[in-house]
Every structure is written in C-alpha cells, then in structure tokens.
Design a protein around this motif. Structure first.
Motif, mmCIF file in Angstrom:
data_model
loop_
_atom_site.group_PDB
_atom_site.id
_atom_site.type_symbol
_atom_site.label_atom_id
_atom_site.label_comp_id
_atom_site.label_asym_id
_atom_site.label_seq_id
_atom_site.Cartn_x
_atom_site.Cartn_y
_atom_site.Cartn_z
ATOM 1 N N CYS A 225 0.810 -1.220 0.000
ATOM 2 C CA CYS A 225 0.000 0.000 0.000
ATOM 3 C C CYS A 225 0.841 1.266 0.000
ATOM 4 O O CYS A 225 0.307 2.368 0.056
ATOM 5 C CB CYS A 225 -0.911 0.022 1.218
ATOM 6 N N GLY A 226 2.167 1.119 0.004
ATOM 7 C CA GLY A 226 3.019 2.308 -0.035
ATOM 8 C C GLY A 226 3.210 2.970 1.314
ATOM 9 O O GLY A 226 3.636 4.108 1.394
ATOM 10 N N ILE A 227 2.880 2.264 2.405
ATOM 11 C CA ILE A 227 3.101 2.848 3.735
ATOM 12 C C ILE A 227 4.546 2.614 4.152
ATOM 13 O O ILE A 227 5.164 3.448 4.804
ATOM 14 C CB ILE A 227 2.149 2.221 4.777
ATOM 15 N N GLU B 202 2.132 6.594 -5.280
ATOM 16 C CA GLU B 202 0.973 7.482 -5.329
ATOM 17 C C GLU B 202 -0.046 7.043 -6.385
ATOM 18 O O GLU B 202 -1.237 7.253 -6.227
ATOM 19 C CB GLU B 202 1.404 8.937 -5.556
ATOM 20 N N LYS C 107 -2.007 4.286 -4.818
ATOM 21 C CA LYS C 107 -2.975 4.751 -3.824
ATOM 22 C C LYS C 107 -4.317 5.152 -4.426
ATOM 23 O O LYS C 107 -5.343 5.101 -3.760
ATOM 24 C CB LYS C 107 -2.381 5.905 -3.015
ATOM 25 N N ARG D 171 -6.009 -1.526 13.102
ATOM 26 C CA ARG D 171 -6.656 -0.643 14.060
ATOM 27 C C ARG D 171 -7.734 0.124 13.339
ATOM 28 O O ARG D 171 -7.572 0.486 12.183
ATOM 29 C CB ARG D 171 -5.634 0.369 14.577
ATOM 30 N N SER E 154 -9.297 3.111 11.949
ATOM 31 C CA SER E 154 -8.537 4.314 11.641
ATOM 32 C C SER E 154 -9.378 5.402 10.989
ATOM 33 O O SER E 154 -8.899 6.155 10.164
ATOM 34 C CB SER E 154 -7.345 3.955 10.763
ATOM 35 N N TYR F 23 -10.742 11.394 -1.931
ATOM 36 C CA TYR F 23 -10.639 10.566 -3.140
ATOM 37 C C TYR F 23 -11.215 11.267 -4.364
ATOM 38 O O TYR F 23 -11.337 10.670 -5.427
ATOM 39 C CB TYR F 23 -11.321 9.222 -2.916
ATOM 40 N N GLY G 20 -3.799 6.409 15.002
ATOM 41 C CA GLY G 20 -3.816 5.438 13.907
ATOM 42 C C GLY G 20 -4.450 5.936 12.624
ATOM 43 O O GLY G 20 -4.470 5.234 11.623
ATOM 44 N N THR G 21 -4.965 7.170 12.630
ATOM 45 C CA THR G 21 -5.619 7.668 11.425
ATOM 46 C C THR G 21 -4.602 8.088 10.363
ATOM 47 O O THR G 21 -4.929 8.175 9.193
ATOM 48 C CB THR G 21 -6.524 8.862 11.750
ATOM 49 N N GLU H 1 -2.100 6.381 9.295
ATOM 50 C CA GLU H 1 -1.866 5.258 8.396
ATOM 51 C C GLU H 1 -2.892 5.273 7.259
ATOM 52 O O GLU H 1 -2.558 5.052 6.095
ATOM 53 C CB GLU H 1 -1.955 3.960 9.195
ATOM 54 N N GLN H 2 -4.125 5.559 7.628
ATOM 55 C CA GLN H 2 -5.183 5.613 6.616
ATOM 56 C C GLN H 2 -4.948 6.774 5.656
ATOM 57 O O GLN H 2 -5.149 6.641 4.453
ATOM 58 C CB GLN H 2 -6.538 5.759 7.320
ATOM 59 N N MET H 3 -4.493 7.910 6.196
ATOM 60 C CA MET H 3 -4.234 9.071 5.342
ATOM 61 C C MET H 3 -3.125 8.780 4.334
ATOM 62 O O MET H 3 -3.185 9.193 3.186
ATOM 63 C CB MET H 3 -3.814 10.282 6.185
ATOM 64 N N ILE H 4 -2.100 8.061 4.819
ATOM 65 C CA ILE H 4 -0.954 7.768 3.957
ATOM 66 C C ILE H 4 -1.391 6.957 2.741
ATOM 67 O O ILE H 4 -0.849 7.109 1.648
ATOM 68 C CB ILE H 4 0.126 7.015 4.760
ATOM 69 N N VAL H 5 -2.388 6.100 2.938
ATOM 70 C CA VAL H 5 -2.825 5.217 1.859
ATOM 71 C C VAL H 5 -3.741 5.928 0.861
ATOM 72 O O VAL H 5 -4.044 5.409 -0.197
ATOM 73 C CB VAL H 5 -3.493 3.961 2.469
ATOM 74 N N THR H 6 -4.173 7.142 1.198
ATOM 75 C CA THR H 6 -4.997 7.875 0.237
ATOM 76 C C THR H 6 -4.080 8.662 -0.696
ATOM 77 O O THR H 6 -2.913 8.888 -0.367
ATOM 78 C CB THR H 6 -5.933 8.880 0.947
ATOM 79 N N PRO H 7 -4.620 9.079 -1.832
ATOM 80 C CA PRO H 7 -3.763 9.836 -2.765
ATOM 81 C C PRO H 7 -3.557 11.298 -2.359
ATOM 82 O O PRO H 7 -3.096 12.089 -3.159
ATOM 83 C CB PRO H 7 -4.506 9.724 -4.101
ATOM 84 N N ILE H 8 -3.859 11.666 -1.131
ATOM 85 C CA ILE H 8 -3.710 13.069 -0.722
ATOM 86 C C ILE H 8 -2.250 13.496 -0.863
ATOM 87 O O ILE H 8 -1.327 12.728 -0.574
ATOM 88 C CB ILE H 8 -4.209 13.283 0.722
ATOM 89 N N LYS I 173 5.236 10.942 3.505
ATOM 90 C CA LYS I 173 3.968 10.213 3.484
ATOM 91 C C LYS I 173 4.211 8.714 3.645
ATOM 92 O O LYS I 173 3.645 7.901 2.943
ATOM 93 C CB LYS I 173 3.211 10.509 2.187
ATOM 94 N N THR I 174 5.097 8.340 4.545
ATOM 95 C CA THR I 174 5.262 6.922 4.870
ATOM 96 C C THR I 174 5.474 6.815 6.364
ATOM 97 O O THR I 174 5.822 7.788 7.009
ATOM 98 C CB THR I 174 6.500 6.293 4.192
ATOM 99 N N LEU I 175 5.265 5.627 6.896
ATOM 100 C CA LEU I 175 5.636 5.392 8.280
ATOM 101 C C LEU I 175 7.102 4.966 8.271
ATOM 102 O O LEU I 175 7.675 4.740 7.224
ATOM 103 C CB LEU I 175 4.781 4.297 8.894
#
Lengths: 337, 375
Positions: free
Chosen positions: A69-71, A91, A94, A103, A105, A123, B210-211, B213-220, B372-374
């Motif tokens: 997922c690119g994290i 990107e 994503k 968790r 989130s 999105y 933990g939010t 992580e969710q933001m990172i996965v969006t194309p923002i 934009k990564t952990l």
C-alpha cells in the motif's frame, strides 16, 4: 443484498477468461535492522480473487500489506499493484486501492456521514456522484439509521463495516484488508464476509490477512506466511491435499479423555486433540493404520465406534508445515555447529 | 487539489471546534489569560512598604520622613523602636526599604553641617531596589534644595533661577505605564503558545490514534495535507489576536495607534514561524507527549530570549546573535511598535523581512521532513 454500484458491475469479470495478475510480488523483502520481517516473498494475486494471507502474529503479514500500500518502503525485491511499481509509483497505487488497517482508523470525533464526506473529498469523487456513493456505503454497512452518530459511539462490527465502506468509497479495483475482523463478534464477522463476497463478485480483488483458520477457508487462495517466509500457497483444498505430510484420523470412541492420553503417548503421533466428542489425531505418514488405533484402544477396554482417515483441516496443514519448518531450521543449526 | 484541501479543512475545523472543552481553550482562555497577565505584568514600583527608624525624632527628621510618606512611592509600614526589628522586617519581607536617621540629624541640619540619612533596601530584586533608590535620591535632593533655600532666605538672599532645569517628556507611553509595554507582548506570547501547541499536536495526534496510516494510503498530496493541517491554525491565531487585542484595548485601555491591518499582516508572518516549528516538532515526534515536551523546550527560551521581559540590548553579544533565530523577537517589536508608536511598514519592514525569511525557512524545512510513509 443491495445492488452494486455501476462501476463495480461494469468492472465485473467473466470466469472463463484467464484473469490477469493485479498484485505481483517478486522476492519482496523488508528488514528492520538485523530483523528480517519479510523474507523474499514471491506471489501473485489475480483479478477478482479473494487472497488470504494466513500466519501467526508477527509473521510479516501486516508488513507485507503495508509495503503493497506504499506505507512502508521495501528493502529488497520488487512488487507491483494494479500495474504500478510499489517503490517508484506508490501514489499511483494509492488511487487504485482501498485499505483497511488492523486498528480502526477513521475519525472517532466525526459522525458517520462526516467521515464518509471526508473520504469522498480526499478521493475526489465527482460532486454529482457523492450523494449516491454515500448512500451506497451507508446501505452496505447498514448504517443508514446511525448516519448522524459520532463514530466513537458505534460498536466494533459497525466500525469495521464503516471502515470498509470508506475504503471502497472510490470503487477501487483492489482492496487490502489487514485483519479486518479481529475483535468483532461472530455475527458481525459473517456480515462482513458477505460484504467481501459481494465486492469480489463485482470484480474487486481482495487481499486480506487473517489468523483465523475458519476465515481462511472463505478465501479463494491462501498464502501461508511464517517468520517472514511464504511457506505454502494454493487454494484451501490444494493446501489440504498437497501439503500435509502426515495422516489425519478421526476417532469416535468412548472415554475420549482417556483415549487422548493413550494415543498421545504412542510413538509417531504428531499431536492429538479433542474435537467435539471425537479425537483428532495427526500421525506420521503411513506409520499407523486406522486398524492399529482401534486395536490399541480396545486393548485398553475403550469401545471404539469408528476410526477414519479424514481431510486435514487448514489448522492441521498449518501446524504441520510450521513444525516441518522448525525441524528443518533446527537441523540446519545442528549442522552449522 | 481543492477538493482534498476542502475536505481536510472541513474535517480539521469540526475536530477543533466540536469539543466544548476545546472551544473553551481556544476562545475563552486567551482572553482570561490576557486579563490576568495584564494585571500581573506590571513593573511599576509604587507604595513600597517602608519602615522608619528615627533615632533623632527632631522637627527636621520628621519633615524628611514626611516627604517620603507623602510621595506615592513609599508607604509607611511601621515606626521601628529597636535595631533588631529592622532586620526582622527585612528578613520576613514585610518591608522592602528602611529609612534610618541617626541621633543628631536635626542638630546637624540646623548648624549647617552635612547630615546622613540611611536607606536600607531589600536587594533580592535588584531592579526594584534600584528604582526605589532612585526615588529616594529624588526626594532627598528636593529636600536639600529646600533646606538651602531656607538657609539663604534666613540671610536675606532670595535665590535666582537655577542654571538648568530638566524637562522630561515621554513619547509613545506618556505616563510611563509599564502595562502599555507589556500587554501587547502578552498578546504575542499567547498567540505563540496556542498556535505552537496546536500545530505540534496536529500530525503526531493522527499518528498516535492510527488515522495517519489511513491518510498515507490515500492519494492526498503532502501540501494538501499540510495546508489542511495549518490553515485552520492560522485562522485560530487571527481570531486569538483579535480577541486578545480587544481585551487589551477595551479592558486595559492600551492605546492601539497603528494599523490593525498591519498587525494582522505581521501576525501572519509570525504564524509562518510558529506553525512551522510546531509542524516540525509534530513530524519528528512519535507521541503527543514527546511533541508537548519539545514544544515547551522551544517556548521557554523563546520567551526569555525575546526581549519580552529582559531587554535584548542588555544581553551578552553571543546571546544577542542567538535571538535573531527567535521569531518572537521580531514579532514583539512589530506588535509593540504598532500598538504604542503607531509606526507603519516603512519602519517595521526589517522586522517583517526577518520574520518572513525565518518563517519560510522553518516552514519549508518542516515540510521537507514530512514523509507520506511510516518508519
């Protein structure tokens, strides 16, 4: 079941066509210092599949999904999702995926609707589609009545469904779910799986991790990961028939507790356990026939109704593979000395 | 771009203002602080509790003591009868000054010999002690002039006009009220504390719950996320400046002589730095607690080295150089001069340029550190 939104229906695949791989991993590796969390994992997931990543806690499931997922950035190997490279084009990926982390989130201080509106904006769902998508998510998650509730007040099952709803709001072709049903009651889990099947029918590829064996059975294909290594992959049936190195017997007899003690003491028994009122026995391949078990038990005066060779459960396969792996590593360590 | 930024802004505003406690902290506390601090930050020295130890008890000694008592600077606390009592009162802090007149004071004055008056001061607070000594000197010299005038009059001489008379006139703060100097600075401090704390929590809070992580996965995009996080604080900063300025002007009657627009412009430049620092802290911290501690490590020296209470000109040179890295230093000058002097950009531009450069560097550095990564 509610009608799927347009985008999913038109995206649907026909099962006759060979399905192209949409998630590809080649020797993917992630090291944290000396510790190798994911060790050269190679696998493919095809379009529309429900792929389950099965493994104990700490095996590297989440790390793998986070790299896809690119994290997280991988430290070796390559991977691609929806045709985009995970290191060079995160990107782009994503835009094409939905992700639900272990968790919860979403924002607890926002209402259900506000969370959905937030992700609609993030999105960039076109303004004329937003209301429709929102209603679809609310209906899917069964949250129509709770739309104005603060998310913090929802129970676990509802939160999961809302999280899934927000993850698929933009109709991504691939979704990644990291232990989506941990800590959710059985009924909610069932509902959740209905949603996943529904999405997969619409052509969505689902990549999920779990450590629930029963849940793994619902997947089209599984990858077994242990200590960062992919030790087996295939459909649940393939795993049960091809990878099991031992025989699995089911014994129906009187005094099952006593019988369990007797059988565990026999040489060549992997492990035995009570399974309902029956005994579930894993024995070395060809070591003992069902008849021998009957004789052993009856000699001790335990009337034995039946002894049958059965298809192993996924748990049997998993335990068997892990033990084989541990033995092999143990042997290597001995050798190295 | 706009969709995502708008979504971020809506979310941030809901989060900032939904919680009643948060609303209270953002809108009511700053006003309360201004009012309380406005009364507290007052370095005017008046009514200094003073003990009198008059061993002479003559007409002359009583006259001098009376002059002290009549001034607004000293107030009689006690007539002391014994030597030990003087020490006791100073030790306990009951008085900050003691006037002591030796036996023979009156006789000396009458016979035209020099006489001494002793002023004992509590020197713990050196600054106040100095000011009190100055007041006493003024009273004593006035007394001396009067004594000489009387003496000359006895001999039938009327003294002509003296050579030089000092005419003091204070500009900008005509009555030399310290409050006028400190209240605008309090505004600056409040704005700095609030915006820095808020922004230092901004990113790390999402990491912790933990939010993120969710933001990172969006194309923002990085900028969308960061602007979404900071623009609301700019607005909160402006609201605070407006509220606190109103409290200063209407409650404390501090004159606001310059342009309100320029005040907000200077605030905007200052926020670039304070939000930049906050954002940087938030980006590199792992927990909210860490971020909070780091913010305090910054805030404390920023206040001490800003010229808020201790003039920068009095600092050793290397410390003075250090203050150039402190955004509060520039903002204090801007805010004080707009309030009291009413000067415009033609005077304040160097401070504004300093803030703009410092702010831009800090902000871009913070943004460059944001990933934009952990991990």
């Amino acid at each position: 079941m509610m009608p799927a939104p347009e985008s999913y229906v038109t995206d649907g695949h026909s099962t006759q066509e060979p399905r192209q791989p949409v998630v590809v991993l080649r020797d993917l590796e992630k090291r944290f210092g000396d510790f190798t969390a994911v060790n050269k994992v190679t696998l493919e997931v095809r379009k529309g599949e429900i792929f389950g990543f099965l493994g104990p806690n700490g095996a590297g499931k989440s790390t793998t999904i986070r790299m896809l997922c690119g994290i997280l950035q991988p430290t070796g190997g390559m991977g691609s999702v929806a045709g985009f490279d995970i290191t060079r084009q995160p990107e782009e990926i994503k835009k094409n995926i939905g992700y639900m982390s272990q968790r919860f989130s979403l924002y607890e201080d926002l209402t259900v609707e506000e969370n959905i509106d937030f992700y609609s904006g993030i999105y960039q769902i076109p303004a004329d589609k937003r209301a429709e998508r929102k209603e679809w998510v609310l209906r899917m998650a069964g949250l129509e009545e709770r739309r104005l509730s603060r998310t913090a007040t929802l129970s676990g099952g509802w939160k999961q469904r809302l999280a899934l709803g927000c993850a698929v709001l933009h109709a991504p072709p691939i979704i990644f779910l990291d232990e989506p049903t941990s800590g959710v009651d059985p009924l909610s889990r069932r509902n959740f799986w209905d949603l996943i099947y529904h999405l997969a029918e619409g052509g969505v590829t689902v990549f999920l991790t779990t450590h629930y064996m029963d849940e793994a059975e619902y997947c089209d294909r599984l990858g077994l990961i242990y200590r960062g290594e992919l030790i087996a992959q295939g459909t649940p049936d393939e795993l049960k028939t091809r990878y099991m190195a031992e025989d699995v017997m089911e014994i129906a007899c009187a005094k099952p507790q006593e019988a369990l003690r007797l059988i565990t003491a026999l040489p060549g028994i992997g492990y035995a356990s009570l399974f309902g009122s029956k005994l579930h026995v894993v024995a070395e391949k060809g070591e003992r026939t069902p008849e021998e078990f009957r004789q052993v038990l009856e000699r001790e005066g335990i009337p034995t109704e039946s002894v049958e060779r059965v298809l192993p459960s996924l748990e049997d396969v998993f335990v068997s593979l892990i033990e084989a792996r541990d033995r092999q590593e143990g042997a290597q360590r001995e050798f190295a000395r | 771009m706009m969709d995502r930024l708008k979504a971020m802004l809506v979310k941030e505003f809901i989060q900032a203002f939904r919680d009643p406690r948060m609303r209270f902290i953002l809108l009511v506390i700053p006003i309360m602080q201004t009012i309380i601090f406005g009364y507290a930050v007052n370095t005017d020295v008046t009514d200094v509790a003073t003990a009198v130890y008059d061993l002479d008890n003559s007409r002359e000694s009583r006259d001098l003591i009376d002059r002290f008592a009549r001034s607004e600077y000293f107030s009689e606390y006690e007539y002391v009868q014994r030597e030990e009592r003087v020490r006791e009162l100073l030790d306990r802090g009951d008085v900050r000054a003691v006037i002591r007149l030796e036996r023979g004071f009156g006789a000396a004055i009458r016979s035209g010999r020099p006489a001494a008056v002793q002023l004992l001061l509590d020197g713990t607070d050196s600054n106040t002690a100095g000011i009190v000594a100055g007041y006493a000197a003024t009273i004593v010299s006035r007394y001396n002039i009067d004594v000489s005038t009387q003496r000359l009059a006895h001999r039938g001489i009327v003294p002509g006009p003296a050579g030089v008379r000092l005419e003091t006139r204070a500009w900008f703060n005509e009555n030399l009220e310290s409050r006028n100097y400190y209240v605008p600075a309090v505004i600056a401090n409040i704005v700095m504390v609030i915006t820095m704390l808020l922004s230092s929590m901004a990113v790390v809070r999402e990491k912790e719950i933990g939010t993120m992580e969710q933001m990172i996965v969006t194309p923002i995009g990085k900028w969308e996320f960061i602007l979404g996080k900071t623009v609301p604080f700019v607005l909160i900063g402006f609201i605070n400046v407006a509220l606190v300025t109103a409290a200063a002007v209407f409650w404390f009657k501090v004159p606001l002589r310059g342009s309100l627009f320029l005040l907000f412009f200077g605030t905007a430049l200052f926020l670039l730095s304070s939000l930049g620092f906050g954002l940087f802290i938030s980006t590199v911290s792992h927990t909210q607690q860490q971020a909070m501690m780091s913010a305090f490590f910054f805030l404390f020296p920023a206040m001490l080295l800003s010229g808020f209470a201790f003039p920068i000109a009095n600092m050793p040179e290397p410390v003075q150089w250090l203050t150039y890295l402190n955004p509060l230093r520039y903002y204090l000058v801007i805010i004080r001069e707009i309030f009291l002097k009413g000067v415009g950009i033609e005077i304040l531009w160097p401070q504004m340029a300093g803030l703009a450069i410092l702010g831009a560097c800090i902000f871009f550095f913070a943004v460059s550190r944001f990933r934009k990564t952990l991990s």
